[in-house]
Design a protein around this motif. Structure first.
Motif, PDB file in Angstrom:
ATOM      1  N   SER A 138       0.801  -1.219   0.000  1.00 19.49           N
ATOM      2  CA  SER A 138       0.000   0.000   0.000  1.00 19.49           C
ATOM      3  C   SER A 138       0.842   1.282   0.000  1.00 19.49           C
ATOM      4  CB  SER A 138      -0.957   0.000   1.185  1.00 19.49           C
ATOM      5  OG  SER A 138      -0.195  -0.203   2.353  1.00 19.49           O
ATOM      6  N   ALA A 139       2.038   1.276   0.643  1.00 20.86           N
ATOM      7  CA  ALA A 139       2.851   2.490   0.680  1.00 20.86           C
ATOM      8  C   ALA A 139       3.411   2.777  -0.715  1.00 20.86           C
ATOM      9  CB  ALA A 139       3.982   2.309   1.670  1.00 20.86           C
ATOM     10  N   THR A 140       3.600   4.054  -1.041  1.00 19.27           N
ATOM     11  CA  THR A 140       4.074   4.381  -2.384  1.00 19.27           C
ATOM     12  C   THR A 140       5.494   4.936  -2.319  1.00 19.27           C
ATOM     13  OG1 THR A 140       3.326   6.635  -2.292  1.00 19.27           O
ATOM     14  CG2 THR A 140       1.741   5.011  -3.117  1.00 19.27           C
ATOM     15  N   ILE A 141       6.140   4.987  -3.496  1.00 18.11           N
ATOM     16  CA  ILE A 141       7.529   5.428  -3.564  1.00 18.11           C
ATOM     17  C   ILE A 141       7.678   6.870  -3.087  1.00 18.11           C
ATOM     18  CG2 ILE A 141       9.294   6.031  -5.276  1.00 18.11           C
ATOM     19  CD1 ILE A 141       8.664   3.393  -6.605  1.00 18.11           C
ATOM     20  N   LEU A 143      16.573   9.514   0.449  1.00 22.13           N
ATOM     21  CA  LEU A 143      17.913   8.923   0.476  1.00 22.13           C
ATOM     22  C   LEU A 143      17.938   7.592  -0.291  1.00 22.13           C
ATOM     23  CD1 LEU A 143      20.765   9.319   1.512  1.00 22.13           C
ATOM     24  CD2 LEU A 143      20.084   8.294   3.693  1.00 22.13           C
ATOM     25  N   HIS A 144      16.804   6.893  -0.321  1.00 19.01           N
ATOM     26  CA  HIS A 144      16.739   5.654  -1.099  1.00 19.01           C
ATOM     27  C   HIS A 144      16.909   5.926  -2.587  1.00 19.01           C
ATOM     28  CE1 HIS A 144      15.980   2.542   1.787  1.00 19.01           C
ATOM     29  NE2 HIS A 144      15.060   3.265   2.379  1.00 19.01           N
ATOM     30  N   GLN A 145      16.620   7.167  -2.997  1.00 20.52           N
ATOM     31  CA  GLN A 145      16.717   7.498  -4.426  1.00 20.52           C
ATOM     32  C   GLN A 145      18.019   8.243  -4.736  1.00 20.52           C
ATOM     33  OE1 GLN A 145      12.967   9.594  -5.009  1.00 20.52           O
ATOM     34  NE2 GLN A 145      11.944   7.965  -3.897  1.00 20.52           N
ATOM     35  N   LEU A 146      19.045   7.983  -3.931  1.00 20.37           N
ATOM     36  CA  LEU A 146      20.328   8.680  -4.072  1.00 20.37           C
ATOM     37  C   LEU A 146      20.865   8.565  -5.499  1.00 20.37           C
ATOM     38  CD1 LEU A 146      22.347  10.184  -2.296  1.00 20.37           C
ATOM     39  CD2 LEU A 146      23.376   8.000  -1.679  1.00 20.37           C
ATOM     40  N   SER A 147      20.836   7.387  -6.044  1.00 16.58           N
ATOM     41  CA  SER A 147      21.288   7.174  -7.421  1.00 16.58           C
ATOM     42  C   SER A 147      20.587   5.908  -7.906  1.00 16.58           C
ATOM     43  CB  SER A 147      22.810   7.005  -7.416  1.00 16.58           C
ATOM     44  OG  SER A 147      23.316   7.053  -8.726  1.00 16.58           O
ATOM     45  N   GLY A 203      23.498  -4.383  -3.461  1.00 15.55           N
ATOM     46  CA  GLY A 203      23.055  -3.496  -4.543  1.00 15.55           C
ATOM     47  C   GLY A 203      23.119  -2.052  -4.094  1.00 15.55           C
ATOM     48  N   SER A 204      21.987  -1.365  -4.175  1.00 18.49           N
ATOM     49  CA  SER A 204      21.984   0.054  -3.807  1.00 18.49           C
ATOM     50  C   SER A 204      21.800   0.257  -2.300  1.00 18.49           C
ATOM     51  CB  SER A 204      20.895   0.783  -4.580  1.00 18.49           C
ATOM     52  OG  SER A 204      19.637   0.275  -4.213  1.00 18.49           O
ATOM     53  N   GLY A 205      21.897  -0.792  -1.522  1.00 22.17           N
ATOM     54  CA  GLY A 205      21.923  -0.631  -0.064  1.00 22.17           C
ATOM     55  C   GLY A 205      20.566  -0.415   0.585  1.00 22.17           C
ATOM     56  N   LEU A 241      20.331   0.215   4.643  1.00 22.25           N
ATOM     57  CA  LEU A 241      19.832   1.521   5.109  1.00 22.25           C
ATOM     58  C   LEU A 241      18.598   1.354   5.990  1.00 22.25           C
ATOM     59  CD1 LEU A 241      19.816   4.603   5.265  1.00 22.25           C
ATOM     60  CD2 LEU A 241      18.536   4.651   3.110  1.00 22.25           C
ATOM     61  N   GLU A 242      17.643   0.529   5.555  1.00 21.39           N
ATOM     62  CA  GLU A 242      16.441   0.328   6.378  1.00 21.39           C
ATOM     63  C   GLU A 242      16.823  -0.321   7.714  1.00 21.39           C
ATOM     64  OE1 GLU A 242      13.279   1.331   6.344  1.00 21.39           O
ATOM     65  OE2 GLU A 242      13.703   2.471   4.533  1.00 21.39           O
ATOM     66  N   ALA A 243      17.776  -1.247   7.668  1.00 19.79           N
ATOM     67  CA  ALA A 243      18.211  -1.910   8.910  1.00 19.79           C
ATOM     68  C   ALA A 243      18.838  -0.883   9.853  1.00 19.79           C
ATOM     69  CB  ALA A 243      19.202  -3.024   8.585  1.00 19.79           C
ATOM     70  N   LYS A 244      19.651   0.000   9.302  1.00 18.36           N
ATOM     71  CA  LYS A 244      20.267   1.049  10.130  1.00 18.36           C
ATOM     72  C   LYS A 244      19.188   1.929  10.763  1.00 18.36           C
ATOM     73  CE  LYS A 244      22.979   5.243   9.983  1.00 18.36           C
ATOM     74  NZ  LYS A 244      23.720   6.246   9.237  1.00 18.36           N
ATOM     75  N   LEU A 245      18.210   2.337   9.951  1.00 16.67           N
ATOM     76  CA  LEU A 245      17.151   3.215  10.458  1.00 16.67           C
ATOM     77  C   LEU A 245      16.314   2.525  11.535  1.00 16.67           C
ATOM     78  CD1 LEU A 245      16.048   4.822   7.063  1.00 16.67           C
ATOM     79  CD2 LEU A 245      17.323   5.923   8.900  1.00 16.67           C
TER      80      LEU A 245
END
Ligand SMILES: C[S@@+](CC[C@H](N)C(=O)[O-])C[C@H]1O[C@@H](n2cnc3c(N)ncnc32)[C@H](O)[C@@H]1O
Length: 366
Positions: free
Chosen positions: A8-11, A17-21, A52-54, A58-62
């Motif tokens: 249900s959640a959208t981009i 930060l997930h869209q860094l590159s 991959g792009s981490g 990143l989610e684990a860190k957060l």
């Protein structure tokens, strides 16, 4: 057991930060977050050998977990470490950026005769020289967040990007659609400085800076390695990863321009080391099962998100290969499976090899 993960959640809700590159074959951050919360505890060490792009680290860190991640690609290294080392206040970020820009201005002017013609074809010569100077400083000082910001604005057709008109995910010039005669401003010099400042601000927007991360005692480590050569940590709380779907994606070719900025080499080397056959995929899954049985704490989870691959009409069922390998290992036991259909937005290529569905395979250390 077969459930369906919520989509249900959208981009647009996720941290920018997930869209860094961009990264082909990237996992949805909401999927990563849901899996990490459900299958590990705060303070756990999470292992992702195909980072991959981490997204998972990143989610684990957060979520207050330590991370050990790895990937064969240099681009994955830069972007994963870029996300994990992102500054946590905007003032520090812009001060550091200014310092790097000053240092880049003191670098020798690159000799473009040493740059391959295909790289030169994407940029105005001065834009290219200045971008190389900035990349060199970031590489030397291991400033992977700022280097990722540069890579994130490297190519596209929009004004905020550095190249001549090009696609964003994979680098293809769009000079037929936007000929120089009709669109002269798209071929002018582009100053990277204001553009990268905007990119840094964008990357840290969307509530990321307000997110307080309990960092005490947490560690984040990345190794650039192929899975067959990786030395895993002694003990860990969960393995959460999304492996490559055999030869469905060419991580090197798709990222060739960004990889050139990082390695100054042609990117086919990356694809040579990619998992490209059933045999390599099977042995990668054997490593995952063996290392999980050895290093996971008792009751700790091994979770993989994997595509059911349709290879030009031939069914090459990657998930089934993983199941067979995991079920043979006596140190881990099957818990359940969940279906997580990929929305169309994530399908990078049409009329090519397609990934039909994503399946979550859930195993546990006995
Ligand atoms: C599906 S992607 C991971 C995507 C990641 N979860 C994300 O959200 O960006 C699979 C990754 O496996 C990496 N890879 C391919 N072959 C590998 C190997 N032999 N050893 C380690 N990593 C490999 C690719 O470079 C790619 O980044």
């Amino acid at each position: 057991v077969c459930n369906t993960l919520s989509n249900s959640a959208t981009i647009s809700d996720e941290y920018k930060l997930h869209q860094l590159s961009p990264y082909v074959g990237k996992l949805k951050s909401f999927t990563a977050s849901a899996i990490v919360s459900r299958f590990s505890d705060p303070g756990d060490l999470i292992v992702d050998p195909f980072s991959g792009s981490g997204t998972i680290p990143l989610e684990a860190k957060l979520l207050g977990r330590s991370t050990f991640s790895s990937d064969v690609s240099d681009y994955a290294k830069v972007i994963t470490l870029g996300k994990l080392s992102a500054p946590d206040d905007i003032r520090t970020a812009s001060d550091r950026l200014m310092r790097l820009i000053v240092l880049a201005g003191r670098e020798p002017m690159p000799d473009l005769r040493r740059v391959p013609a295909w790289v030169r074809s994407f940029f105005h010569p001065l834009t290219l020289k200045e971008s190389i100077q900035f990349a060199d400083v970031c590489l030397r000082l291991r400033e992977y967040f700022y280097l990722s910001c540069l890579l994130g604005i490297l190519h596209h057709q929009r004004p905020g990007f550095l190249s001549y008109p090009s696609s964003h995910l994979t680098p293809y010039l769009r000079d037929k659609k936007f000929p120089q005669g009709d669109f002269p401003d798209m071929y002018e010099y582009r100053d990277y400085r204001p553009r990268i400042l905007k990119k840094v601000e964008r990357a840290l927007s969307n509530g990321y800076l307000r997110k307080t991360v309990e960092n005490q005692g947490l560690k984040h480590e990345f190794r650039r390695s192929s899975i067959d050569r990786l030395t895993w940590p002694e003990k860990f709380g969960a393995v959460i990863t999304s492996p490559p779907y055999m030869n469905a994606l060419d991580y090197g070719r798709d990222n060739r321009l960004r990889l050139w900025f990082i390695t100054r080499q042609e990117s086919h080397r990356v694809d040579d080391r990619n998992i490209s056959s059933r045999v390599k995929f099977e042995s990668a899954m054997e490593v995952m099962a063996r290392e999980s049985a050895r290093g996971l704490r008792v009751g700790g989870f091994l979770i993989i998100v994997i595509g059911e691959l349709v290879d030009r009409g031939r069914q090459a069922n990657t998930a089934q290969i993983a199941r067979d390998v995991f079920n043979r290992n006596e140190g881990i036991s099957f818990v359940s499976e969940e279906l997580n259909p990929i929305p169309d937005i994530r399908r990078a290529r049409r009329n090519c090899i397609a990934v039909k569905d994503e399946v979550l395979l859930i195993y546990k250390k006995k």
